[in-house]
Design a protein around this motif. Structure first.
Motif, PDB file in Angstrom:
ATOM      1  N   TRP A   1       0.834  -1.208   0.000  1.00 32.01           N
ATOM      2  CA  TRP A   1       0.000   0.000   0.000  1.00 32.01           C
ATOM      3  C   TRP A   1       0.866   1.255   0.000  1.00 32.01           C
ATOM      4  CZ3 TRP A   1      -0.513   4.145   3.336  1.00 32.01           C
ATOM      5  CH2 TRP A   1      -1.598   4.997   3.082  1.00 32.01           C
ATOM      6  N   LEU A   2       1.918   1.252   0.836  1.00 34.43           N
ATOM      7  CA  LEU A   2       2.808   2.401   0.878  1.00 34.43           C
ATOM      8  C   LEU A   2       3.534   2.584  -0.447  1.00 34.43           C
ATOM      9  CD1 LEU A   2       4.365   2.016   4.448  1.00 34.43           C
ATOM     10  CD2 LEU A   2       2.815   3.818   3.678  1.00 34.43           C
ATOM     11  N   PHE A   3       3.896   1.463  -1.079  1.00 36.35           N
ATOM     12  CA  PHE A   3       4.623   1.527  -2.352  1.00 36.35           C
ATOM     13  C   PHE A   3       3.747   2.120  -3.447  1.00 36.35           C
ATOM     14  CE2 PHE A   3       6.483  -0.217  -6.248  1.00 36.35           C
ATOM     15  CZ  PHE A   3       7.833   0.022  -6.033  1.00 36.35           C
ATOM     16  N   ASP A   4       2.452   1.795  -3.416  1.00 37.62           N
ATOM     17  CA  ASP A   4       1.544   2.221  -4.485  1.00 37.62           C
ATOM     18  C   ASP A   4       0.730   3.458  -4.124  1.00 37.62           C
ATOM     19  OD1 ASP A   4       2.318   0.080  -6.123  1.00 37.62           O
ATOM     20  OD2 ASP A   4       0.881  -1.264  -5.152  1.00 37.62           O
ATOM     21  N   ALA A   5       0.861   3.976  -2.902  1.00 36.70           N
ATOM     22  CA  ALA A   5       0.043   5.105  -2.454  1.00 36.70           C
ATOM     23  C   ALA A   5       0.234   6.308  -3.366  1.00 36.70           C
ATOM     24  CB  ALA A   5       0.414   5.473  -1.015  1.00 36.70           C
ATOM     25  N   GLN A   6      -0.861   6.994  -3.656  1.00 34.68           N
ATOM     26  CA  GLN A   6      -0.793   8.132  -4.574  1.00 34.68           C
ATOM     27  C   GLN A   6      -1.884   9.139  -4.281  1.00 34.68           C
ATOM     28  OE1 GLN A   6      -2.821   6.726  -8.603  1.00 34.68           O
ATOM     29  NE2 GLN A   6      -1.390   5.156  -7.863  1.00 34.68           N
ATOM     30  N   TRP A   7      -1.644  10.355  -4.721  1.00 37.31           N
ATOM     31  CA  TRP A   7      -2.649  11.408  -4.729  1.00 37.31           C
ATOM     32  C   TRP A   7      -3.114  11.614  -6.167  1.00 37.31           C
ATOM     33  CZ3 TRP A   7       1.983  13.151  -1.996  1.00 37.31           C
ATOM     34  CH2 TRP A   7       1.831  13.210  -0.609  1.00 37.31           C
ATOM     35  N   VAL A   8      -4.286  12.197  -6.320  1.00 34.82           N
ATOM     36  CA  VAL A   8      -4.757  12.622  -7.634  1.00 34.82           C
ATOM     37  C   VAL A   8      -4.884  14.140  -7.580  1.00 34.82           C
ATOM     38  CG1 VAL A   8      -6.591  12.524  -9.345  1.00 34.82           C
ATOM     39  CG2 VAL A   8      -5.965  10.462  -8.065  1.00 34.82           C
ATOM     40  N   ILE A   9      -4.035  14.815  -8.341  1.00 36.24           N
ATOM     41  CA  ILE A   9      -3.992  16.272  -8.341  1.00 36.24           C
ATOM     42  C   ILE A   9      -4.297  16.756  -9.749  1.00 36.24           C
ATOM     43  CG2 ILE A   9      -2.554  18.313  -7.937  1.00 36.24           C
ATOM     44  CD1 ILE A   9      -0.879  16.638  -6.010  1.00 36.24           C
TER      45      ILE A   9
END
Length: 234
Positions: A7-15
């Motif tokens: 989860w940490l490796f793939d975590a992302q924001w959408v901006i």
């Protein structure tokens, strides 16, 4: 990769409709902290930079790790490996130089290096490696299918030269970073690595400030300098 680590490796924001990986932002922030530490000539700049290098290595192999950008910048990824190798060299060199020096007036550890110009021999070395290395790497990166192989090649080689120059205490390394940033921002924007492009712009301000700081510090009393072989010279 599954579980909390995945989860940490793939975590992302959408901006603004664009997916941004946490590790791209965090890796660049570690890089910025390292640049600030380098400006102050502090030994901790090297290990902090290594953490950012490891994170960004995974980011720029977007096609391999199936990131939102999904593009492989082999020069950007490869330079992280060189960064780690040169950072270890710089870390040891600065640490030895600091131990050979003394504390500053405020009780803080003395700066690990006294800035100096690279000189004619240094510039010949930098220019030769810069030209030959960029051409050779561009051909390799183009064969590998890298995005923007010539720009990627210069960023790769220029970053290596700048990091090596920092380890040697050469003031010119800041100027090399400016040339790297000038090419890196357009490349990263075109490839969709927006956080890295923005951080490159921030780096540019830090680099200009760092050049002025090191240039002003060039006349400081010179402590014993550590040679590349690890010895100490007066």
């Amino acid at each position: 990769m599954s579980g909390p680590l995945g989860w940490l490796f793939d975590a992302q924001w959408v901006i603004a409709g664009h997916a941004v990986l946490w590790r791209e932002v965090i890796g660049n922030l570690f890089g910025l902290a390292s640049a600030l530490g380098g400006m102050r000539r502090r030994v901790w700049a090297w290990p902090v930079g290594i953490v950012g290098n490891v994170l960004l290595f995974t980011v720029f192999l977007g096609g391999v790790f199936h990131t939102p950008q999904d593009r492989d910048l082999y020069g950007q990824a490869g330079r992280q490996v060189f960064f780690v190798a040169v950072a270890i060299y710089g870390w040891v060199r600065w640490r030895q130089a600091q131990r050979a020096g003394s504390e500053s007036a405020d009780g803080e550890p003395a700066p690990a290096v006294v800035p100096r110009w690279a000189g004619v021999r240094g510039w010949i070395q930098l220019a030769t490696i810069g030209v030959v290395g960029t051409v050779a790497c561009a051909l390799v990166f183009r064969a590998l299918g890298s995005w923007g192989p010539w720009a990627d090649a210069w960023i790769f080689v220029g970053s290596f030269l700048a990091t090596y120059g920092m380890a040697r205490g050469w003031i010119e390394f800041w100027l090399i970073w400016i040339a790297v940033d000038a090419v890196g921002v357009p490349l990263l924007l075109s490839a969709g690595y927006y956080p890295s492009a923005v951080l490159y712009l921030v780096y540019a301000a830090v680099v200009i400030t760092g050049f002025v700081v090191w240039w002003r510090a060039r006349d400081e009393g010179r402590p014993q300098q550590v040679t590349a072989a690890g010895g100490v010279e007066g």
